[in-house]
Motif scaffolding. Sequence first.
Motif, mmCIF file in Angstrom:
data_model
loop_
_atom_site.group_PDB
_atom_site.id
_atom_site.type_symbol
_atom_site.label_atom_id
_atom_site.label_comp_id
_atom_site.label_asym_id
_atom_site.label_seq_id
_atom_site.Cartn_x
_atom_site.Cartn_y
_atom_site.Cartn_z
ATOM 1 N N PRO A 31 -3.973 -2.780 -9.056
ATOM 2 C CA PRO A 31 -5.135 -2.843 -8.145
ATOM 3 C C PRO A 31 -6.471 -2.919 -8.882
ATOM 4 N N GLU A 89 -4.430 1.143 -3.508
ATOM 5 C CA GLU A 89 -5.841 1.219 -3.141
ATOM 6 C C GLU A 89 -6.125 2.578 -2.493
ATOM 7 N N PRO A 100 -14.938 3.375 -1.955
ATOM 8 C CA PRO A 100 -14.132 4.433 -1.340
ATOM 9 C C PRO A 100 -14.825 5.785 -1.467
ATOM 10 N N GLY A 146 0.782 -1.225 0.000
ATOM 11 C CA GLY A 146 0.000 0.000 0.000
ATOM 12 C C GLY A 146 0.815 1.276 0.000
ATOM 13 N N LYS A 173 -8.976 -6.163 -9.549
ATOM 14 C CA LYS A 173 -10.016 -6.714 -8.681
ATOM 15 C C LYS A 173 -11.413 -6.461 -9.236
ATOM 16 N N LYS A 194 -14.433 3.870 3.493
ATOM 17 C CA LYS A 194 -15.398 3.292 2.559
ATOM 18 C C LYS A 194 -16.825 3.537 3.049
ATOM 19 N N GLU A 254 -4.306 6.886 -6.414
ATOM 20 C CA GLU A 254 -5.368 5.978 -5.978
ATOM 21 C C GLU A 254 -6.525 5.911 -6.968
#
Length: 1003
Positions: free
Chosen positions: A762, A681, A692, A77, A765, A686, A657
């Motif tokens: 990322p 991320e 987010p 991260g 996903k 969230k 991000e």
Amino acid sequence: MKKGISRRTLFKGAPFFLLQGCALVSSKGMNKSDMTIFPSYEKGTFKYLSSPETRVIHTLCLGCNARCGIKAFSRDGKIETVTGNPYHPYNTLGQPISLETPLEKSLKISGSVCGKAKEISNYVFSPYRILMPLKRVGKRGEGKFEPIEWERLITEIVNGGRLFSHLGEDRHVPGLKDLLSDESIDPDAPELGPKRNGFCFMTGRLQHGRKAFIDRFVKYAFGSVNRIGHTDICGLGFRMGNYAFTEGEAVELKADPWSAKYIIIFGANVYEALQPGLNTYGATLAKRARNGDLKFVIVDPRAQKASAHAHRWVPIRPGQDGAFALGIIRWLIENKRFNRQYLEAPNRQAALELGNGAYVNATHLVVWDENDPRHGKFLRLGDVSSDVSKEEKDHFVVVKKGGDELVSYIEVKCAELNVDKYIEDGEGKRIRVRSAFNIMQEGVFEHSIEDYARFSGVDKETIEEVAREFSDHAPYASVCQYHGAGNYVNGTYAAYAVAALNALSGSLGRKGGYITSGGGLSSWKKGSYDLLNFQGKRKPRGIKISREKADYRDSTEYRKKQSSGEKTYPATRPWFPFTKGGLSVEALSGIDTKYPYPITALFLYFFNPVYSIPGGNRFKATLSDPDKVPLLVSIDIGINESNIYADYIIPDITYAEGHYGWLSPHAPAFKFTAVRTPIIEPITPKTRDGRPICLETFLIDLAEAMNLPGFGQNAIPGKDSRVYPLKQAEDFYLRGFSNIAENANLRCDDTEAIEFVERNYPVSKYKAILTKEEWRRVCVLLSRGGLFSPYENCFWGEAFKYGPKRFTIYNEGLSDTVCSITGRRFYGSLRYVPPINQGDPDFPFTLISYKQALHTQSRTIWHKVALELHPQNFVLMNQGDAARLKLRDGDLVWVKSRSNRDGVVGELRTTWTIRPGTVAISISYGHKGLGASSLKIRNAKHVMLGGETVTQGDIVISDQSLGKGINPNELSDLDYDFGNTPLIDLVGGIPDFSSTCVRVEPV
């Protein structure tokens, strides 16, 4: 002022600080035999490549707006480091590796990046970054906030109510729902549009991707015309010159540094702040100048760092770039040193045969008779003959070379250039016609070269020498202009003259000349998914609050004055029918004066107008007044000088991000579609359903709460007749990537790319959003950071394939535009327009601003290394001026202006590398927000990313290092004729950065 200063002279007297950092070309990555720059293996990245926990992502930087690629290395991260993307031309001096190069091999090749990209972690993880939604709990501007639960935030902004009654504000705050009406915002002026236009969404740094998302919400779902950009403060001046020069078809053109032989650089800080970035455009200039392939001239009151490598530095008087350009043009015409053969080409085909991809309308005839309703209009074939087809009647008319015959411009390869004669039109009426060149020449010849020398503060000999050199290198002689060349009150005509130099050299639309970019390689808009259209899509209508692209003569205000016998001019405030647009300054002035109507809700996205606008302090009163701005919402990552007045602040993500996007190149040359995708991320909290908190989540939830079309479960039409959801950011952006990949016909069987993306990115996903085949194509796109085409593919031999096909030294649209203040028509060609009066003996210096290489306008104040290297800015003054005032280097001085007589205090730096009578202060410093001042926020340690390191109870502790230096915009002169709002150019709405006069006094 003496002659333009040569490189030898500049080096001889240059102080050490000027020469520091001038050599952008380092020995790393060079072939020692010929010192040619090429992508190289960077040893420092090996440890990241060898770690199985490390992720490698090709994406795009947003440290500034240059759109450079980056290869980012992240782990757990955190961002470990970034280098340049070797597939991207902006990281490789225009010589990227082939897209066919295997990824495994590319990972050991690094392109270049600048210092701003290297500070990405300091930006993303600034302790002053906010993580939670905030609501105001004090008066606007007091800096008092509290966290607010997400669902309550959405409800209050949508529904409104007595939201601040607990603070003693006994008023109903309107919600967005109150504006969802097609009733007129002013029943007496229906042309202003519906009540929906009471919603204004102003954007700061915005790129394609998020721009499409915001427009979808503001314009096409909500139905407001008021999505206002900030083009004006970003560089509208030079864009307006190009807007006039291309009939609005293109606004960004620059000299091609890869093939030009001579470039005059007007107000473009090429080693520190240009687009493309300093490691692209600036480094290419440095390399080719060093090799003897290019000479470039710097026209700037300040000897910017590129002056150390320049053939000549011309220390021009601020705001007089147009005078210098017009002096060159006059000399070229008088001495017959312009490219006559090119200007005599009346159409594109004729120009192509000369090696140009575009022609100039120099030979086209204009009706010039003030008693004729066609005055100022181009003569059309239908005006002189009724025996022409419907298609032919609108053809331009020229005089055939070597005779008097009037013919269609497409019938001949060569036409008479300098025409002023009387003809009979098709009805037998005798009318005067003039060629565009003849009209241009008249405007240029209104003043002598001696006059232009006096206006510009540059001696006649220098004007003539530069003109001669420019002519000697034609057609590979062109100009590069940017912010400094036209961002002032006479900027449209100044930048128009600068752009027109390229017509005289014949460098338009050709290799080494003045060209646009080639645009994108593939479109995101349509493919398997239609991202433009949706059921219930609205067409926004009415007049923008900035009055851009609207004619005062069409307004109810004008008609009422006319019918009552009042003077129709001036309008209450200026209108701008002839502009590129993005008039943030005039939008705020309109909001302040409720003209032409009041706004109800103002959203600021990554926009800090109080800091970034010259004279922006004036708008503190606007933003703090609930009567002028009933609802104020900000989407940002920190609390700055502007959103400290907000009712609500929504925390956003950074470009590391998110900020998904698809970016085409800046001018000049190249054709590509680069893509931005997350490196890590999001670190914002969230929502309850796992999304987010960020811009997209906020707009989606607002839309669903108001039941707006284009968002929610059934939002995106597919080619398969299904309708897909838009419930999260990736629902939109991944489908955009899919369209790009599909339209480019990318492979879906590249296993290396698929494995690389699924291991490292990322965004993988979310791959279930797409079909398996679509996702595999997208992996190819993401793995290289986009699609890129070689430089040579932009040309047919010498001719540039893209951009405008016609350039105009006489612009019919400009000539037809009436100034809403004076009631007079603007001149349709080149003409000297003086700057505002700078002759105030009480304020003898002219103030200019500039950017440093490690900084952008505002947000790089969080870049720790930049602040370590340059903790503050200075007041730069010519040593001779300082000696006269008995001031010395290092003195603290007051700088005061007519509009800021209290002034600001800064540290003086004296130098010979600035024009006498000029004071320069770099932007980016002098902050009062973004951590420079303390705040009071309930539960502050959970709101601020830095937690207890920057908080004490409910107090956010300020970091004084973030507030060092001064902001030159605080000194900018205001317009006393229009409510002390910032000065603007009456043609295009350009804000003024170069006309403020100041005095300097010891503390």
